[in-house]
Write an enzyme that holds these catalytic residues in place. Sequence first.
Site, short mmCIF file in Angstrom:
data_model
loop_
_atom_site.label_atom_id
_atom_site.label_comp_id
_atom_site.label_asym_id
_atom_site.label_seq_id
_atom_site.Cartn_x
_atom_site.Cartn_y
_atom_site.Cartn_z
N LYS A 128 4.01 -15.04 2.83
CA LYS A 128 4.09 -16.25 1.72
C LYS A 128 5.26 -16.32 1.34
CE LYS A 128 1.27 -17.84 -1.58
NZ LYS A 128 0.24 -18.91 -1.36
N ASP B 153 -2.57 -18.25 2.70
CA ASP B 153 -3.95 -18.91 2.17
C ASP B 153 -4.27 -20.25 3.36
OD1 ASP B 153 -1.18 -19.78 1.69
OD2 ASP B 153 -1.79 -20.71 -0.04
N ASP C 168 -4.85 -6.63 6.31
CA ASP C 168 -6.02 -6.06 5.99
C ASP C 168 -7.16 -6.87 5.55
OD1 ASP C 168 -7.74 -3.91 4.96
OD2 ASP C 168 -6.80 -3.55 3.06
N ASP D 243 -10.22 -8.29 8.50
CA ASP D 243 -11.61 -8.21 8.21
C ASP D 243 -12.31 -9.47 8.37
OD1 ASP D 243 -11.47 -5.34 7.90
OD2 ASP D 243 -12.27 -5.71 5.71
N TYR E 142 0.66 -1.18 -0.11
CA TYR E 142 0.04 -0.07 0.09
C TYR E 142 0.84 1.14 0.03
CZ TYR E 142 -3.84 -3.22 1.20
OH TYR E 142 -4.69 -4.07 1.25
#
Length: 364
Positions: free
Chosen positions: A195, A227, A251, A255, A146
């Site tokens: 990852k 994942d 992020d 959520d 970001y």
Amino acid sequence: MDYKIGVIAGDGIGPEITDAAWTVMTKVAQKFGHHFERTDILMGGCSIDATGEPLTDDAIASAKAQDAVLMGSIGGNTSTSPWYKLPPDKRPEAGLLKLRKSLGLFANLRPAYLYPQLKESCPLKEATADKGFDLIMVRELTGGLYFGKRHTESYNGVLQATDTLTYNENEIRRVAVKAFDIARKRRKKVTSVDKANVLDSSRLWRKVVEEVWADYPDVELEHMLVDNCAMQLVRDPAQFDVILTENMFGDILSDEAAMITGSLGMLSSASLNETKFGLYEPSGGSAPDIAGQDIANPIATILSAAMLLRYSLDLDDEADAVENAVTKVLEDGIRTRDILPREGADKMTIVGCKAMGQAVADRI
Ligand code: NAD
């Protein structure tokens, strides 16, 4: 003790939920013999209306002068509000990004706890909900994808967009230290999510997290691919204590963790820098659809105030008192509309935002 607390009420339900939380803070001050000096700070749409800017330099200076800042929420209806006709850097959200940057808030903490009294809101299998869960997500907030360089180019008439994901070892180290420190105050387990089978940035992440871990022999560390973590959160969230991860993974996963509690109005969050300073806010937005009606749920903001007491002011007993008062309110069957049970709602006492703040304060 005297403490300086900034309050960014913001937009929509922001003023209602911060006032309810302040009622609770005032009761904490009375009970425990503290003085909380409140300074109101403008940010978001209300600041645009008053000054033309979502966050002024004066507001930043005022925030920096506080021991901690409690925030409601900012922003309006993104389809209808005139704030969203402004250029992106003049919109309400730009104020929050600027504040996070100016204060160096690099660690975002989001607890996800399933209250036994609200477990029927949990969308997971009944056996999983019965087991309950109590985890906290520690997300790196100022690096990664970001904040990387980005551009869009046209090659022979075909558009191509590029975003870059960069982390240096210092950025990883300081957020890892926060996660291990928090784990020490909890059940002493960190799950670092990356990852590393694909990304260089994740391989560096793993290496630095291992280095930090060397100073925390009492804390268990496991690595998990992102994942897999997304799946484990819905399969068996009780396995997690502290989840540490980078900006974009955090992020998305935070959520997901919020969703499995089933109660957005209950979820607090904190953004911390290298000092004790923090910005504390509910996970939800400004809910323009219910603003000004005294029906918003202030519990997430009240629990954010509890985090403020714990992490910025080191007032653990006071934070426990607030959290226990919230549990007691739920046990007593007091509910705002958004957390009513599907069955047995008629046995509950339905209250508005202000009365919920008072109900929690009364139980401190
Ligand atoms: P939202 O979280 O404001 O609302 C989503 C739904 O949840 C709405 O139906 C709302 O009524 C309900 N809700 C949210 N908080 C609640 C509460 N405390 N009690 C009861 N119900 C509650 O999300 P949105 O509608 O997508 O966004 C509205 C505005 O909020 C946008 O401008 C968005 O940019 C902004 N926003 C701000 C923050 C922040 O200040 N950090 C975070 C998220 C969204």
